[in-house]
Design a protein around this motif. Structure first.
Motif, PDB file in Angstrom:
ATOM      1  N   ARG A   1      -0.058  -1.965  -5.399  1.00 25.80           N
ATOM      2  CA  ARG A   1       0.822  -3.085  -5.751  1.00 25.80           C
ATOM      3  C   ARG A   1      -0.037  -4.328  -6.019  1.00 25.80           C
ATOM      4  NH1 ARG A   1       3.865  -6.838  -2.300  1.00 25.80           N
ATOM      5  NH2 ARG A   1       1.969  -6.799  -1.063  1.00 25.80           N
TER       6      ARG A   1
ATOM      7  N   ALA B   1       6.503  -2.418 -10.609  1.00 24.74           N
ATOM      8  CA  ALA B   1       7.183  -2.248  -9.330  1.00 24.74           C
ATOM      9  C   ALA B   1       8.412  -3.154  -9.382  1.00 24.74           C
ATOM     10  CB  ALA B   1       6.275  -2.644  -8.175  1.00 24.74           C
TER      11      ALA B   1
ATOM     12  N   TYR C   1       8.134   2.354  -9.653  1.00 24.75           N
ATOM     13  CA  TYR C   1       8.154   2.189  -8.190  1.00 24.75           C
ATOM     14  C   TYR C   1       9.252   1.203  -7.833  1.00 24.75           C
ATOM     15  CZ  TYR C   1       5.785   2.092  -3.585  1.00 24.75           C
ATOM     16  OH  TYR C   1       5.439   2.239  -2.256  1.00 24.75           O
TER      17      TYR C   1
ATOM     18  N   TYR D   1      -1.065   4.535  -5.940  1.00 23.64           N
ATOM     19  CA  TYR D   1      -0.496   3.276  -6.429  1.00 23.64           C
ATOM     20  C   TYR D   1      -1.062   2.078  -5.676  1.00 23.64           C
ATOM     21  CZ  TYR D   1       3.177   5.799  -9.001  1.00 23.64           C
ATOM     22  OH  TYR D   1       3.866   6.600  -9.874  1.00 23.64           O
TER      23      TYR D   1
ATOM     24  N   SER E   1       2.390   5.810   0.308  1.00 23.56           N
ATOM     25  CA  SER E   1       3.009   5.721  -1.017  1.00 23.56           C
ATOM     26  C   SER E   1       2.252   4.746  -1.916  1.00 23.56           C
ATOM     27  CB  SER E   1       4.468   5.281  -0.904  1.00 23.56           C
ATOM     28  OG  SER E   1       4.573   4.001  -0.305  1.00 23.56           O
TER      29      SER E   1
ATOM     30  N   GLU F   1       4.068   2.324   3.186  1.00 18.50           N
ATOM     31  CA  GLU F   1       3.313   1.453   2.295  1.00 18.50           C
ATOM     32  C   GLU F   1       2.434   0.554   3.156  1.00 18.50           C
ATOM     33  OE1 GLU F   1       3.911  -1.402  -1.628  1.00 18.50           O
ATOM     34  OE2 GLU F   1       5.490  -0.032  -0.978  1.00 18.50           O
TER      35      GLU F   1
ATOM     36  N   SER G   1      10.701   1.971  -1.519  1.00 14.27           N
ATOM     37  CA  SER G   1       9.935   1.394  -0.423  1.00 14.27           C
ATOM     38  C   SER G   1      10.655   0.184   0.158  1.00 14.27           C
ATOM     39  CB  SER G   1       8.536   1.001  -0.915  1.00 14.27           C
ATOM     40  OG  SER G   1       7.751   0.520   0.157  1.00 14.27           O
TER      41      SER G   1
END
Length: 282
Positions: free
Chosen positions: A108, A176, A203, A106, A70, A38, A243
Protein backbone atom coordinates in the motif's frame (compact mmCIF):
# COMPACT_ATOMS: atom_id res chain seq x y z
CA UNK A 1 -27.90 -17.85 -5.02
CA UNK A 2 -26.51 -21.17 -3.78
CA UNK A 3 -23.47 -21.32 -1.55
CA UNK A 4 -21.56 -22.83 -4.46
CA UNK A 5 -22.18 -19.67 -6.48
CA UNK A 6 -21.29 -17.23 -3.74
CA UNK A 7 -18.16 -15.18 -4.35
CA UNK A 8 -15.42 -15.66 -1.77
CA UNK A 9 -13.34 -12.74 -0.59
CA UNK A 10 -10.22 -12.99 1.55
CA UNK A 11 -10.67 -11.28 4.93
CA UNK A 12 -7.73 -9.31 6.27
CA UNK A 13 -7.20 -6.26 8.45
CA UNK A 14 -4.70 -3.75 9.77
CA UNK A 15 -3.28 -5.61 12.75
CA UNK A 16 -1.90 -2.54 14.47
CA UNK A 17 -5.41 -1.14 14.80
CA UNK A 18 -5.97 -3.95 17.32
CA UNK A 19 -2.83 -3.77 19.46
CA UNK A 20 0.90 -3.02 19.01
CA UNK A 21 1.76 -6.65 19.85
CA UNK A 22 1.63 -8.93 16.77
CA UNK A 23 0.64 -11.92 18.93
CA UNK A 24 -2.50 -10.08 20.07
CA UNK A 25 -3.10 -8.83 16.54
CA UNK A 26 -2.97 -12.39 15.24
CA UNK A 27 -5.21 -13.81 17.99
CA UNK A 28 -7.94 -11.24 17.33
CA UNK A 29 -7.76 -11.60 13.54
CA UNK A 30 -8.11 -15.39 13.87
CA UNK A 31 -11.06 -14.98 16.26
CA UNK A 32 -12.80 -12.90 13.59
CA UNK A 33 -12.37 -15.61 10.99
CA UNK A 34 -9.59 -13.94 9.01
CA UNK A 35 -6.93 -15.86 7.11
CA UNK A 36 -4.68 -12.86 6.47
CA UNK A 37 -3.38 -9.72 8.16
CA UNK A 38 -2.21 -6.38 6.78
CA UNK A 39 1.05 -5.21 8.33
CA UNK A 40 1.56 -1.49 8.98
CA UNK A 41 3.53 -1.65 12.23
CA UNK A 42 4.60 -4.12 14.90
CA UNK A 43 5.52 -3.33 18.50
CA UNK A 44 4.79 0.30 17.67
CA UNK A 45 7.43 0.37 14.90
CA UNK A 46 6.36 1.26 11.36
CA UNK A 47 7.21 -1.31 8.68
CA UNK A 48 9.73 1.00 7.03
CA UNK A 49 11.67 1.17 10.33
CA UNK A 50 11.62 -2.53 11.27
CA UNK A 51 15.09 -4.10 11.22
CA UNK A 52 15.83 -7.56 9.83
CA UNK A 53 15.60 -9.23 13.25
CA UNK A 54 12.19 -7.67 13.92
CA UNK A 55 10.91 -8.70 10.50
CA UNK A 56 12.08 -12.27 11.14
CA UNK A 57 10.39 -12.30 14.55
CA UNK A 58 7.18 -10.93 13.05
CA UNK A 59 7.22 -13.63 10.36
CA UNK A 60 7.73 -16.25 13.06
CA UNK A 61 4.73 -14.97 15.05
CA UNK A 62 2.49 -14.94 11.98
CA UNK A 63 3.67 -18.36 10.82
CA UNK A 64 2.90 -19.79 14.27
CA UNK A 65 -0.63 -18.37 14.05
CA UNK A 66 -1.21 -19.57 10.51
CA UNK A 67 -1.94 -16.06 9.24
CA UNK A 68 -0.57 -14.87 5.90
CA UNK A 69 0.15 -11.25 4.95
CA UNK A 70 -2.27 -9.67 2.48
CA UNK A 71 -0.25 -6.46 2.10
CA UNK A 72 2.44 -4.34 3.67
CA UNK A 73 0.78 -1.02 4.49
CA UNK A 74 3.74 1.24 3.87
CA UNK A 75 3.93 5.03 4.29
CA UNK A 76 5.57 5.39 0.85
CA UNK A 77 4.34 8.59 -0.80
CA UNK A 78 2.79 9.92 2.41
CA UNK A 79 5.38 12.69 2.42
CA UNK A 80 5.66 16.20 0.99
CA UNK A 81 6.32 16.48 -2.72
CA UNK A 82 9.27 18.81 -2.00
CA UNK A 83 11.41 15.84 -0.93
CA UNK A 84 13.75 14.57 -3.66
CA UNK A 85 12.46 11.67 -5.72
CA UNK A 86 15.25 9.42 -4.43
CA UNK A 87 13.91 9.67 -0.88
CA UNK A 88 10.90 7.43 -1.45
CA UNK A 89 12.70 5.19 -3.94
CA UNK A 90 15.17 4.33 -1.18
CA UNK A 91 12.41 3.67 1.34
CA UNK A 92 10.52 1.55 -1.17
CA UNK A 93 13.55 -0.66 -1.71
CA UNK A 94 13.53 -1.40 2.03
CA UNK A 95 9.77 -2.02 2.01
CA UNK A 96 10.21 -4.44 -0.89
CA UNK A 97 12.71 -6.40 1.23
CA UNK A 98 10.21 -6.50 4.09
CA UNK A 99 7.38 -7.51 1.76
CA UNK A 100 9.35 -10.42 0.33
CA UNK A 101 10.46 -11.54 3.79
CA UNK A 102 6.79 -11.67 4.80
CA UNK A 103 5.84 -13.60 1.64
CA UNK A 104 3.51 -10.82 0.49
CA UNK A 105 2.96 -9.23 -2.90
CA UNK A 106 1.02 -6.01 -2.35
CA UNK A 107 2.44 -2.75 -0.97
CA UNK A 108 0.00 0.00 0.00
CA UNK A 109 1.25 3.52 -0.83
CA UNK A 110 0.24 7.14 -1.54
CA UNK A 111 0.79 9.99 -4.02
CA UNK A 112 2.34 12.83 -2.00
CA UNK A 113 1.21 15.83 0.01
CA UNK A 114 1.66 19.40 -1.16
CA UNK A 115 2.30 22.73 0.54
CA UNK A 116 -0.63 24.92 1.57
CA UNK A 117 0.03 27.35 -1.29
CA UNK A 118 0.18 24.59 -3.95
CA UNK A 119 -2.68 23.19 -5.98
CA UNK A 120 -2.87 19.56 -7.17
CA UNK A 121 -2.10 20.85 -10.67
CA UNK A 122 1.07 22.53 -9.37
CA UNK A 123 2.50 19.21 -8.22
CA UNK A 124 1.15 16.92 -10.94
CA UNK A 125 4.34 16.58 -12.98
CA UNK A 126 6.46 15.93 -9.89
CA UNK A 127 3.98 13.33 -8.66
CA UNK A 128 3.98 11.51 -12.00
CA UNK A 129 7.78 11.51 -12.12
CA UNK A 130 8.01 10.01 -8.63
CA UNK A 131 5.21 7.49 -9.07
CA UNK A 132 6.73 6.29 -12.35
CA UNK A 133 10.05 5.68 -10.60
CA UNK A 134 8.33 3.81 -7.77
CA UNK A 135 6.29 1.67 -10.16
CA UNK A 136 9.47 0.77 -12.05
CA UNK A 137 11.08 -0.42 -8.81
CA UNK A 138 8.01 -2.50 -7.99
CA UNK A 139 7.83 -3.98 -11.46
CA UNK A 140 11.50 -4.95 -11.32
CA UNK A 141 10.97 -6.63 -7.93
CA UNK A 142 7.79 -8.46 -8.90
CA UNK A 143 5.55 -6.73 -6.36
CA UNK A 144 2.43 -4.58 -6.84
CA UNK A 145 1.92 -1.09 -5.47
CA UNK A 146 -1.67 -0.36 -4.47
CA UNK A 147 -2.41 3.35 -4.29
CA UNK A 148 -4.77 4.40 -1.51
CA UNK A 149 -7.01 7.41 -2.18
CA UNK A 150 -5.95 9.22 1.00
CA UNK A 151 -7.35 12.67 1.79
CA UNK A 152 -5.08 15.62 0.80
CA UNK A 153 -2.65 13.69 -1.41
CA UNK A 154 -2.59 14.18 -5.18
CA UNK A 155 -4.73 11.09 -5.79
CA UNK A 156 -7.59 11.84 -3.41
CA UNK A 157 -10.37 12.36 -5.99
CA UNK A 158 -11.52 9.79 -8.55
CA UNK A 159 -10.38 11.94 -11.48
CA UNK A 160 -6.86 12.36 -10.12
CA UNK A 161 -6.58 8.68 -9.17
CA UNK A 162 -7.51 7.82 -12.74
CA UNK A 163 -5.03 10.39 -14.07
CA UNK A 164 -2.30 8.81 -11.96
CA UNK A 165 -3.03 5.23 -13.01
CA UNK A 166 -3.42 6.06 -16.69
CA UNK A 167 -0.32 8.28 -16.82
CA UNK A 168 2.04 5.89 -15.01
CA UNK A 169 0.44 3.02 -16.91
CA UNK A 170 2.27 0.22 -15.11
CA UNK A 171 1.01 -3.27 -14.22
CA UNK A 172 2.81 -2.74 -10.91
CA UNK A 173 0.56 0.19 -9.91
CA UNK A 174 -3.06 -0.54 -9.07
CA UNK A 175 -5.81 0.97 -6.90
CA UNK A 176 -6.58 0.26 -3.25
CA UNK A 177 -10.19 1.39 -2.85
CA UNK A 178 -11.24 3.19 0.35
CA UNK A 179 -14.87 4.36 0.55
CA UNK A 180 -14.38 6.44 3.71
CA UNK A 181 -11.48 8.42 2.27
CA UNK A 182 -13.61 9.39 -0.73
CA UNK A 183 -16.40 10.56 1.60
CA UNK A 184 -13.89 12.75 3.45
CA UNK A 185 -13.13 14.69 0.25
CA UNK A 186 -16.78 15.16 -0.69
CA UNK A 187 -17.06 12.26 -3.13
CA UNK A 188 -19.94 9.78 -3.30
CA UNK A 189 -17.79 6.67 -3.78
CA UNK A 190 -20.09 4.39 -5.74
CA UNK A 191 -21.91 7.11 -7.67
CA UNK A 192 -18.86 9.19 -8.56
CA UNK A 193 -15.94 6.76 -8.67
CA UNK A 194 -16.78 3.08 -8.99
CA UNK A 195 -17.28 2.76 -12.75
CA UNK A 196 -14.29 5.00 -13.43
CA UNK A 197 -11.82 3.12 -11.24
CA UNK A 198 -13.12 -0.46 -11.19
CA UNK A 199 -10.76 -1.57 -14.02
CA UNK A 200 -7.83 -0.73 -11.72
CA UNK A 201 -9.27 -1.91 -8.40
CA UNK A 202 -7.13 -4.70 -6.95
CA UNK A 203 -7.66 -4.29 -3.21
CA UNK A 204 -10.52 -3.24 -0.91
CA UNK A 205 -9.91 -1.37 2.34
CA UNK A 206 -13.00 -1.48 4.52
CA UNK A 207 -14.18 1.60 6.34
CA UNK A 208 -17.17 3.92 6.20
CA UNK A 209 -17.51 7.63 7.05
CA UNK A 210 -20.13 10.29 7.65
CA UNK A 211 -20.28 13.11 5.10
CA UNK A 212 -19.78 16.55 6.59
CA UNK A 213 -17.98 15.53 9.77
CA UNK A 214 -15.75 12.92 8.11
CA UNK A 215 -16.15 10.71 11.18
CA UNK A 216 -15.20 7.09 10.48
CA UNK A 217 -17.89 4.55 11.42
CA UNK A 218 -18.55 0.81 10.93
CA UNK A 219 -19.79 -0.53 7.57
CA UNK A 220 -23.25 0.70 6.68
CA UNK A 221 -23.41 3.44 9.34
CA UNK A 222 -22.01 6.20 7.13
CA UNK A 223 -22.33 7.74 3.68
CA UNK A 224 -19.70 5.59 1.95
CA UNK A 225 -22.18 3.69 -0.21
CA UNK A 226 -20.55 0.48 0.96
CA UNK A 227 -23.53 -1.76 0.31
CA UNK A 228 -23.75 -0.52 -3.29
CA UNK A 229 -19.99 -0.91 -3.72
CA UNK A 230 -19.83 -4.39 -2.19
CA UNK A 231 -22.81 -5.53 -4.26
CA UNK A 232 -21.26 -4.26 -7.48
CA UNK A 233 -17.91 -5.87 -6.68
CA UNK A 234 -19.68 -9.15 -5.98
CA UNK A 235 -21.64 -8.98 -9.22
CA UNK A 236 -18.62 -8.21 -11.37
CA UNK A 237 -16.51 -11.03 -10.01
CA UNK A 238 -14.18 -9.47 -7.43
CA UNK A 239 -12.41 -12.22 -5.47
CA UNK A 240 -9.59 -10.33 -3.78
CA UNK A 241 -8.78 -9.04 -0.31
CA UNK A 242 -11.13 -7.12 1.97
CA UNK A 243 -8.97 -5.46 4.60
CA UNK A 244 -10.54 -3.94 7.72
CA UNK A 245 -9.15 -0.51 8.61
CA UNK A 246 -11.75 0.72 11.11
CA UNK A 247 -10.10 3.89 12.55
CA UNK A 248 -12.77 3.87 15.27
CA UNK A 249 -10.77 5.12 18.26
CA UNK A 250 -8.10 7.43 16.83
CA UNK A 251 -6.69 8.75 13.58
CA UNK A 252 -3.22 10.19 13.09
CA UNK A 253 -0.74 11.00 10.37
CA UNK A 254 0.46 7.46 9.77
CA UNK A 255 -2.77 5.58 10.40
CA UNK A 256 -5.36 4.91 13.06
CA UNK A 257 -6.31 2.76 16.02
CA UNK A 258 -9.45 0.95 17.11
CA UNK A 259 -8.59 -1.52 19.89
CA UNK A 260 -9.83 -5.12 19.99
CA UNK A 261 -13.47 -4.36 20.92
CA UNK A 262 -14.07 -1.66 18.30
CA UNK A 263 -12.16 -3.67 15.69
CA UNK A 264 -14.47 -6.59 16.40
CA UNK A 265 -17.49 -4.31 16.05
CA UNK A 266 -16.22 -3.18 12.64
CA UNK A 267 -15.59 -6.78 11.55
CA UNK A 268 -19.09 -7.88 12.58
CA UNK A 269 -20.69 -4.95 10.75
CA UNK A 270 -18.76 -5.83 7.60
CA UNK A 271 -19.60 -9.52 7.85
CA UNK A 272 -23.28 -8.67 8.34
CA UNK A 273 -23.21 -6.64 5.11
CA UNK A 274 -21.38 -9.31 3.11
CA UNK A 275 -23.65 -12.06 4.45
CA UNK A 276 -26.69 -10.08 3.31
CA UNK A 277 -25.23 -9.70 -0.18
CA UNK A 278 -24.16 -13.34 -0.39
CA UNK A 279 -20.39 -12.90 -0.14
CA UNK A 280 -18.34 -15.50 1.73
CA UNK A 281 -15.39 -14.21 3.77
CA UNK A 282 -12.51 -16.64 4.17
Amino acid sequence: MSSAQKPTWILSGFGDEIDPDPKIQAAVMLSLGASHIEVRSAWGVNVVELDDAQVAELKSVLDASGLKVSAVASPIGKVDISLPAAHEVGRLRRIIEVTKALDARYIRMFSYFRAADQSPEDIRDAVMERMTLLAAEAEKAGVILIHENEKDIYGDTPERVLDLLETVNSPALRAAWDNANFVQVGVKPFTDAYAMLRPYLDYLQVKDAIAGSGEVVPTGQGDGQLVETLTALSEDGYTGFASLEPHLAAQHELGGFSGPAAFGEAARAFRSATDAIGITLA
